[in-house]
Design an enzyme around this catalytic site. Structure first.
Site, PDB file in Angstrom:
ATOM      1  N   HIS A 152      14.067 -15.941 -13.373  1.00  0.00           N
ATOM      2  CA  HIS A 152      14.322 -14.522 -13.616  1.00  0.00           C
ATOM      3  C   HIS A 152      15.799 -14.272 -13.305  1.00  0.00           C
ATOM      4  O   HIS A 152      16.392 -14.963 -12.478  1.00  0.00           O
ATOM      5  CB  HIS A 152      13.432 -13.724 -12.662  1.00  0.00           C
ATOM      6  CG  HIS A 152      13.462 -12.240 -12.868  1.00  0.00           C
ATOM      7  ND1 HIS A 152      14.497 -11.446 -12.423  1.00  0.00           N
ATOM      8  CD2 HIS A 152      12.569 -11.403 -13.448  1.00  0.00           C
ATOM      9  CE1 HIS A 152      14.232 -10.178 -12.728  1.00  0.00           C
ATOM     10  NE2 HIS A 152      13.074 -10.126 -13.354  1.00  0.00           N
ATOM     11  N   LYS A 182       4.992  -5.393  -6.954  1.00  0.00           N
ATOM     12  CA  LYS A 182       4.188  -6.251  -7.825  1.00  0.00           C
ATOM     13  C   LYS A 182       2.867  -6.622  -7.152  1.00  0.00           C
ATOM     14  O   LYS A 182       1.966  -7.168  -7.772  1.00  0.00           O
ATOM     15  CB  LYS A 182       4.962  -7.521  -8.180  1.00  0.00           C
ATOM     16  CG  LYS A 182       6.172  -7.240  -9.065  1.00  0.00           C
ATOM     17  CD  LYS A 182       6.677  -8.492  -9.706  1.00  0.00           C
ATOM     18  CE  LYS A 182       8.112  -8.371 -10.183  1.00  0.00           C
ATOM     19  NZ  LYS A 182       8.270  -7.573 -11.400  1.00  0.00           N
ATOM     20  N   CYS A 196      13.728  -9.896 -18.600  1.00  0.00           N
ATOM     21  CA  CYS A 196      14.762 -10.186 -17.596  1.00  0.00           C
ATOM     22  C   CYS A 196      14.866 -11.681 -17.372  1.00  0.00           C
ATOM     23  O   CYS A 196      15.070 -12.156 -16.256  1.00  0.00           O
ATOM     24  CB  CYS A 196      14.492  -9.490 -16.268  1.00  0.00           C
ATOM     25  SG  CYS A 196      14.426  -7.722 -16.418  1.00  0.00           S
TER      26      CYS A 196
END
Lengths: 418, 172
Positions: free
Chosen positions: A132, A235, A373
Site C-alpha cells: 500500500h 478497519k 492506494c
C-alpha cells in the site's frame, strides 16, 4: 448455507451479529446496502458508538491534566485501552503502544524518527512491489533524504513475499525491511515471523504494515519477534482517527520525537526542552480520546466474536465469490488462490472498473474501483485499475449471491445514465 | 419523442462515442499544439487533449487517455464539438456542458451530441469523469490566450500536466 452452523466465540450466528451493526440496515439507491468495501473501512458495531457517546456525555474531559476525579476517570479509561491493546497484540508492555492517527502516520513516524537516525548513505530499505502507498512512499522519501537505496522485492505469483524471496533482496547494507501482513488488493498473507527472522539474520529491523492483517489474524508481536507493527482502528470495527504504532521498547526509547508541543515534554526551559518518556514522547497535543475508547470497545468486540469465526466466515464468502465469478466467466480474478481473507481483485472483461462499479452501486452494492492506494500492485498485475470486493464476517452468503447476479449484468454499464 | 425513445437514442450516441472515439490519438509531433494532460488521482482517469489553433480559430483537437465510458465518450464528443469553432465559442460550449452536468439550466442547442450525457447530472460522483476532457480543453484555451496576451510568438503551443483541478469547487 454453511453459515447457520458457523457460530462466533460467544455462540451467535451471522444473523445475530448483524443486529450489532446499524449500517447493515442502511439503503443505497433504494436497495438494502450490501457493503463489500470492508478493505477500505469496516462498519462499526453499536458498542463502539456507545462507548464514544458515553465519554462525551458523561466524562468528556481531557486526559493527563490536573488532579480532578473526572479527569482521572478519563485518563484511566484512556490508559486502560493502551494495556488492552498491548495484550491484544501480544506486546510485553503497555508503554510500547503509541497512539497515532492511523497506519500511515505510524509508518511515517518510524520512517522519520527511526529511519532518519539510523540510515546512512548507501544503506538499503527493502519493501515489496505489493505495498500500500502508506508502506511505500514514506520509505521512498526516506531513501531520498538519506541517499539510501529503496530495494523493491517482487512477490510470488500469488502476491506473497516468502522468506526465500526476501533473502534474495537482503544484503549487509539492509537496515530496514518493511512489508505488509496481508495485502489490501490481493489478499495475500505474509508469514511475518519467518520474514522477521530472516531480516534479523541480516542485521536489519522489521516493520510490519498490519492495516489489513490485524483484521484477519491476531498478530503476536513478541512471539513473531517483530520490531514495529502498525495498524488503524477503523478497519477493525473501530472509529477513524486512531491507530497504533507498536514498537519494541528498546527501539522506541532511542527514537527522538517527531512532533513537538504539549503533553510530550518533560521540562521546558527557555531555550531547551527535555522530552517525556515513551510513548508520550510521540503523542504531542490532545489525542483523540473518544476514538481511543472506541478502539477499546472494538477490540473487545473482536474478542467476543473471535478470530476463528472471522477467518472461517471470510473464507466461506471469499471462496463462493471466486467460484461464482469464475463460473460466470465474463471476468478476470487476479487472486483466485487468495480468497481466504475475503478480498477479491477482479475486472469485468472489456468494462472499465468505474463503469462496472456504477452498475453495482445502482443495485445497492458498495465496492471499490480504482488503484486501491496501491499503484505498485497495479504495476505488478499490469493493469490500470481493478474492482475490489472485500467482505467481512457480518456479510452473508445471500449478499454474495446478489453480488454474483449483478456481476452478470455489469456489461450493461450505460444503464446508470438512463 | 417519448422518454424511452430519447434514452434509447442517447444510449446509442454514448456507446458510439465510446466504441468509436473521434479524434483519438495524439499528434506524433506536438509542435504547434497546446497539449494538456489531466489526471484524476482518486480514480486513475488520465486524459491528454491537444489543441491546434490559428488566431481565434480551433483547427484541430486530438484526445487520448484511460478512463471509464463516461470519461472517454465525453472527451470524444468534446473533440468533435470544439473543432472548427472559435476560442470564445468553444469556451461557451464548455460552459454550457458544465451547466448541464451540474443540473443547472443550459442551452441544449449549443452542445450537440453531448446532450446525451445529461444523465450525469443525477450522478454527482461521475461529474468529474464527464468533465475531464472539457476541463483539459478549457485549460489549454486559457493558456493560449494568456500566452497571446503576453505577446508570445509561440503562444499556441506548450504542455500542461496537472491533477484534475478543483476550480469547480464552490467558493465559501
Amino acid at each position: 448455507m454453511c453459515e447457520e452452523k458457523l457460530l462466533t466465540a460467544d455462540g451467535r450466528s451471522v444473523a445475530d451479529i448483524r443486529k450489532d451493526f446499524p449500517m447493515t440496515e442502511a439503503e443505497e439507491n433504494g436497495h438494502p446496502l450490501i457493503y463489500f468495501n470492508n478493505g477500505a473501512t469496516s462498519l462499526k458495531p453499536e458498542c463502539v458508538l456507545k462507548v464514544m457517546d458515553d465519554y462525551y456525555r458523561h466524562y468528556g474531559v481531557n486526559v493527563a491534566r490536573g488532579v480532578d476525579a473526572i479527569g482521572y476517570k478519563a485518563t484511566h479509561a484512556f490508559e486502560e485501552v493502551r494495556e488492552q491493546t498491548a495484550r491484544f497484540i501480544g506486546a510485553k508492555k503497555a508503554s510500547e503502544i503509541v497512539y497515532v492517527r492511523n497506519t500511515t502516520e505510524a509508518l511515517n513516524l518510524v520512517a522519520y524518527s527511526y529511519g532518519n537516525q539510523v540510515l546512512k548513505e548507501g544503506d538499503e530499505i527493502v519493501v515489496s512491489a505489493a505495498e500500500h502507498h502508506a508502506n511505500y512512499v514514506p520509505w521512498q522519501e526516506l531513501a531520498k533524504r538519506k541517499k539510501a537505496r529503496l530495494v523493491v522485492a517482487e512477490p510470488d505469483e500469488n502476491g506473497v513475499v516468502t522468506p526465500e524471496i526476501l533473502e534474495n533482496y537482503l544484503s549487509d547494507k539492509t537496515k530496514i525491511v518493511a512489508l505488509f501482513h496481508i495485502s489490501n488488493v490481493l489478499g495475500a498473507s505474509n508469514d511475518l515471523k519467518a520474514l522477521a527472522e530472516r531480516t534479523h539474520e541480516a542485521g536489519a529491523v522489521f516493520v510490519a504494515d498490519g492495516a489489513q492483517g490485524i483484521v484477519h489474524e491476531r498478530p503476536d508481536v513478541t512471539d513473531w519477534d517483530l520490531d514495529f507493527y502498525a495498524f488503524s482502528a477503523h478497519k477493525l470495527l473501530g472509529p477513524t482517527g486512531i491507530g497504533v504504532l507498536w514498537g519494541k521498547k528498546e527501539l522506541l526509547d532511542q527514537m527522538p520525537p517527531w512532533q513537538f508541543g504539549g503533553e510530550m515534554i518533560d521540562q521546558v526551559d527557555i531555550y531547551d526542552t527535555t522530552y517525556a518518556e515513551v510513548p508520550q514522547r510521540f503523542e504531542a497535543g490532545t489525542m483523540p480520546i473518544a476514538e481511543v475508547l472506541g478502539m477499546g470497545a472494538a477490540l473487545d468486540y473482536v474478542d467476543s466474536v473471535g478470530y476463528d469465526f472471522i477467518r472461517r466466515q471470510n473464507e466461506i464468502l471469499g471462496k463462493r465469490m471466486v467460484e461464482g465469478l469464475q463460473a460466470i466467466g465474463n471476468n478476470t480474478v487476479y487472486n483466485p488462490n487468495n480468497y481466504a481473507n475475503g478480498v477479491i481483485a477482479y475486472n469485468i472483461d472489456g468494462v472499465h472498473p468505474h463503469d462496472a462499479a456504477g452498475v453495482y452501486d445502482r443495485e445497492g452494492i458498495s465496492l471499490r474501483a480504482g488503484h486501491h492506494c496501491n499503484q505498485p500492485t497495479m504495476r505488478f498485475l499490469d493493469v490500470q485499475s481493478t474492482l475490489r470486493a472485500s467482505v467481512s464476517f457480518y456479510n452473508t452468503t445471500e449478499e454474495v449471491e446478489k453480488f454474483l447476479e449483478v456481476s452478470k449484468k455489469a456489461g450493461d454499464f450505460l444503464d446508470v445514465l438512463f | 419523442m417519448s422518454y424511452s425513445d430519447q434514452s434509447h437514442l442517447f444510449r446509442q450516441i454514448v456507446m458510439d462515442h465510446y466504441r468509436n472515439p473521434r479524434n483519438k490519438g495524439l499528434a506524433k509531433d506536438p509542435r504547434g499544439y497546446m497539449t494538456v494532460r489531466l489526471k484524476n488521482p482518486s480514480c486513475g482517469d488520465d486524459l491528454t487533449v491537444q489543441i491546434k489553433t490559428e488566431g481565434e480559430k480551433i483547427l484541430e483537437i486530438r484526445q487520448q487517455g484511460e478512463g471509464c465510458s463516461i470519461c472517454c465518450a465525453s472527451a470524444s464528443m468534446m473533440s468533435e464539438l470544439l473543432e472548427a469553432e472559435t476560442i470564445s465559442e468553444a469556451e461557451e460550449i464548455i460552459r454550457q456542458f458544465k451547466l448541464m452536468v451540474q443540473a443547472e439550466d443550459y442551452d441544449a442547442e449549443k452542445i450537440g451530441d453531448a446532450v446525451s450525457l445529461q444523465g450525469v447530472s443525477r450522478l454527482p460522483q461521475r461529474v468529474k469523469c464527464a468533465t475531464l476532457g472539457w476541463q483539459a480543453a478549457e485549460r489549454g484555451l486559457k493558456q493560449i490566450q494568456k500566452n497571446r496576451s503576453e505577446g508570445r510568438a509561440d503562444h499556441h503551443e506548450g504542455a500542461i500536466e496537472a491533477d484534475v483541478d478543483k476550480e469547480d469547487e464552490h467558493e465559501i
